[in-house]
Write a protein that holds these residues in place. Structure first.
Motif, mmCIF file in Angstrom:
data_model
loop_
_atom_site.group_PDB
_atom_site.id
_atom_site.type_symbol
_atom_site.label_atom_id
_atom_site.label_comp_id
_atom_site.label_asym_id
_atom_site.label_seq_id
_atom_site.Cartn_x
_atom_site.Cartn_y
_atom_site.Cartn_z
ATOM 1 N N CYS A 3 28.715 27.499 45.441
ATOM 2 C CA CYS A 3 27.715 28.184 44.608
ATOM 3 C C CYS A 3 26.317 27.794 45.075
ATOM 4 O O CYS A 3 25.966 26.621 45.101
ATOM 5 C CB CYS A 3 27.887 27.794 43.147
ATOM 6 S SG CYS A 3 29.435 28.310 42.401
ATOM 7 N N SER A 15 24.512 36.173 31.962
ATOM 8 C CA SER A 15 25.826 35.731 31.504
ATOM 9 C C SER A 15 25.703 34.509 30.601
ATOM 10 O O SER A 15 24.720 33.761 30.671
ATOM 11 C CB SER A 15 26.715 35.377 32.701
ATOM 12 O OG SER A 15 26.951 36.514 33.507
ATOM 13 N N TYR A 17 28.096 31.156 28.997
ATOM 14 C CA TYR A 17 29.354 30.405 29.064
ATOM 15 C C TYR A 17 29.393 29.341 27.972
ATOM 16 O O TYR A 17 29.894 28.233 28.178
ATOM 17 C CB TYR A 17 29.502 29.776 30.453
ATOM 18 C CG TYR A 17 29.562 30.835 31.534
ATOM 19 C CD1 TYR A 17 30.735 31.550 31.760
ATOM 20 C CD2 TYR A 17 28.436 31.172 32.273
ATOM 21 C CE1 TYR A 17 30.794 32.546 32.716
ATOM 22 C CE2 TYR A 17 28.481 32.168 33.238
ATOM 23 C CZ TYR A 17 29.660 32.855 33.454
ATOM 24 O OH TYR A 17 29.716 33.856 34.401
ATOM 25 N N ASN A 21 33.494 32.719 27.383
ATOM 26 C CA ASN A 21 33.685 32.736 28.837
ATOM 27 C C ASN A 21 33.654 31.326 29.424
ATOM 28 O O ASN A 21 33.033 30.419 28.872
ATOM 29 C CB ASN A 21 32.618 33.605 29.494
ATOM 30 C CG ASN A 21 32.678 35.039 28.990
ATOM 31 O OD1 ASN A 21 33.754 35.622 28.904
ATOM 32 N ND2 ASN A 21 31.530 35.606 28.636
ATOM 33 N N PHE A 23 32.825 29.043 32.834
ATOM 34 C CA PHE A 23 32.041 29.137 34.063
ATOM 35 C C PHE A 23 32.889 28.949 35.314
ATOM 36 O O PHE A 23 32.804 29.722 36.262
ATOM 37 C CB PHE A 23 30.896 28.123 34.065
ATOM 38 C CG PHE A 23 30.110 28.155 35.348
ATOM 39 C CD1 PHE A 23 29.226 29.184 35.608
ATOM 40 C CD2 PHE A 23 30.282 27.173 36.316
ATOM 41 C CE1 PHE A 23 28.523 29.242 36.805
ATOM 42 C CE2 PHE A 23 29.583 27.220 37.514
ATOM 43 C CZ PHE A 23 28.703 28.257 37.751
ATOM 44 N N LYS A 25 35.915 29.462 35.970
ATOM 45 C CA LYS A 25 36.782 30.596 36.264
ATOM 46 C C LYS A 25 35.965 31.787 36.781
ATOM 47 O O LYS A 25 36.447 32.560 37.622
ATOM 48 C CB LYS A 25 37.571 30.991 35.021
ATOM 49 C CG LYS A 25 38.671 30.011 34.661
ATOM 50 C CD LYS A 25 39.589 30.564 33.590
ATOM 51 C CE LYS A 25 40.782 29.656 33.362
ATOM 52 N NZ LYS A 25 41.737 30.203 32.371
ATOM 53 N N SER A 26 34.741 31.908 36.294
ATOM 54 C CA SER A 26 33.902 33.032 36.733
ATOM 55 C C SER A 26 33.566 32.944 38.208
ATOM 56 O O SER A 26 33.387 33.957 38.874
ATOM 57 C CB SER A 26 32.601 33.068 35.920
ATOM 58 O OG SER A 26 31.693 32.067 36.346
ATOM 59 N N THR A 27 33.506 31.718 38.745
ATOM 60 C CA THR A 27 33.136 31.558 40.151
ATOM 61 C C THR A 27 34.215 32.081 41.095
ATOM 62 O O THR A 27 33.948 32.328 42.265
ATOM 63 C CB THR A 27 32.843 30.085 40.477
ATOM 64 O OG1 THR A 27 34.035 29.306 40.269
ATOM 65 C CG2 THR A 27 31.738 29.536 39.598
ATOM 66 N N GLU A 29 35.765 34.872 40.410
ATOM 67 C CA GLU A 29 35.801 36.313 40.185
ATOM 68 C C GLU A 29 34.509 37.028 40.581
ATOM 69 O O GLU A 29 34.537 38.189 40.964
ATOM 70 C CB GLU A 29 36.080 36.586 38.699
ATOM 71 C CG GLU A 29 37.399 35.981 38.206
ATOM 72 C CD GLU A 29 37.504 36.001 36.697
ATOM 73 O OE1 GLU A 29 36.504 36.384 36.035
ATOM 74 O OE2 GLU A 29 38.577 35.618 36.160
ATOM 75 N N LYS A 30 33.384 36.329 40.486
ATOM 76 C CA LYS A 30 32.080 36.964 40.717
ATOM 77 C C LYS A 30 31.455 36.502 42.028
ATOM 78 O O LYS A 30 31.531 35.323 42.381
ATOM 79 C CB LYS A 30 31.123 36.638 39.565
ATOM 80 C CG LYS A 30 31.561 37.181 38.219
ATOM 81 C CD LYS A 30 30.509 36.870 37.154
ATOM 82 C CE LYS A 30 30.897 37.464 35.805
ATOM 83 N NZ LYS A 30 29.880 37.202 34.768
ATOM 84 N N ASP A 33 25.875 36.095 40.006
ATOM 85 C CA ASP A 33 25.785 35.914 38.564
ATOM 86 C C ASP A 33 24.363 35.497 38.201
ATOM 87 O O ASP A 33 23.620 34.976 39.045
ATOM 88 C CB ASP A 33 26.787 34.841 38.105
ATOM 89 C CG ASP A 33 27.147 34.957 36.637
ATOM 90 O OD1 ASP A 33 26.621 35.860 35.954
ATOM 91 O OD2 ASP A 33 27.959 34.141 36.162
ATOM 92 N N ARG A 43 26.114 24.622 32.055
ATOM 93 C CA ARG A 43 27.210 25.561 32.311
ATOM 94 C C ARG A 43 28.586 24.911 32.217
ATOM 95 O O ARG A 43 29.583 25.578 31.999
ATOM 96 C CB ARG A 43 27.020 26.229 33.679
ATOM 97 C CG ARG A 43 27.069 25.265 34.867
ATOM 98 C CD ARG A 43 26.472 25.938 36.112
ATOM 99 N NE ARG A 43 26.577 25.122 37.310
ATOM 100 C CZ ARG A 43 25.759 24.123 37.614
ATOM 101 N NH1 ARG A 43 24.797 23.777 36.767
ATOM 102 N NH2 ARG A 43 25.892 23.443 38.741
#
Length: 233
Positions: A3, A15, A17, A21, A23, A25-27, A29-30, A33, A43
């Motif tokens: 990141c 977004s 978190y 949501n 954080f 897990k979002s890394t 998928e995205k 951000d 976060r």
């Protein structure tokens, strides 16, 4: 996942978190951000890094919606851990929650040993460059490091309940072999000789004589070394 972040004045969306949501897990998928500065700094706090997943169902949106305000967040999780401590006193081997600092020149070796003996994910990886020598490290150990760049490898939530395997001790052995440093905020199983091979006993004793000559705060090793409490018959 690597990141990379930078400050911007405007964003197409923001977004959050702090509730539903997650954080980390979002890394996965995205690719891009946007977070407010406050959200970025905290976060990982909602999960207390990755500790919320040790509570059954707390990574599901339904459970987070129903109990998130009561359970999620480092303050809540630490508060509940204190409340439940009397009920869990029989369990002397909590999950592994620790940061270890590995010299960059030893990182590949550390990772190979980690995969062989532990192999738990996710890991949190942060580079640190030291600008001066740390006076509390043993001189001989310091000479083995030979690098000014360290990689902080953080391990949060590794289950450590197997009576035949102590991951804290295994991790200490790997870090010592790689001339690294394990933060002492966690359970520590070093024997006394190994402990003072890492830390500078002479410097500590000089300060000890000045600040605590009556030994009210105890020996440094005794304070940090884990000692199991005998079970009552």
């Amino acid at each position: 996942v690597l990141c990379l972040g930078k400050m911007v004045d405007q964003s197409p969306q923001v977004s959050s978190y702090t509730t539903l949501n997650i954080f980390y897990k979002s890394t996965a998928e995205k690719k891009e951000d946007y977070l407010t500065t406050y959200e970025y700094l905290f976060r990982y706090d909602t999960e207390c890094h990755w500790l919320s997943k040790t509570i059954p169902g707390m990574e599901t949106k339904l459970m987070r919606l129903l109990f998130g305000k009561t359970i999620l967040g480092s303050t809540n999780l630490l508060t509940w851990s204190k409340r439940l401590a009397p009920l869990l006193k029989f369990d002397k081997r909590p999950d592994v929650v620790v940061d270890v600092f590995i010299p960059l020149n030893q990182l590949e070796k550390f990772y190979e040993l980690y995969l062989e003996k532990i192999k738990y994910f996710p890991l949190w990886i942060v580079p640190y460059k030291r600008v001066q020598r740390y006076p509390w490290i043993n001189d001989e150990y310091e000479q083995k490091i030979q690098d000014d760049l360290f990689i902080d490898v953080a391990i949060y939530g590794l289950r450590n309940r197997d009576k035949n395997v102590n991951y804290y001790k295994i991790l200490e052995e790997i870090v010592f072999e790689c001339h690294g440093l394990k933060t002492l905020i966690s359970h520590n199983f070093y024997d006394r000789d190994t402990f003072w091979q890492i830390y500078n006993r002479d410097n500590w004793e000089k300060i000890k004589k000045q600040t605590d000559p009556s030994n009210f705060l105890r020996d440094l090793y005794e304070k940090f070394h884990f000692q199991a409490i005998p079970q009552q018959k």
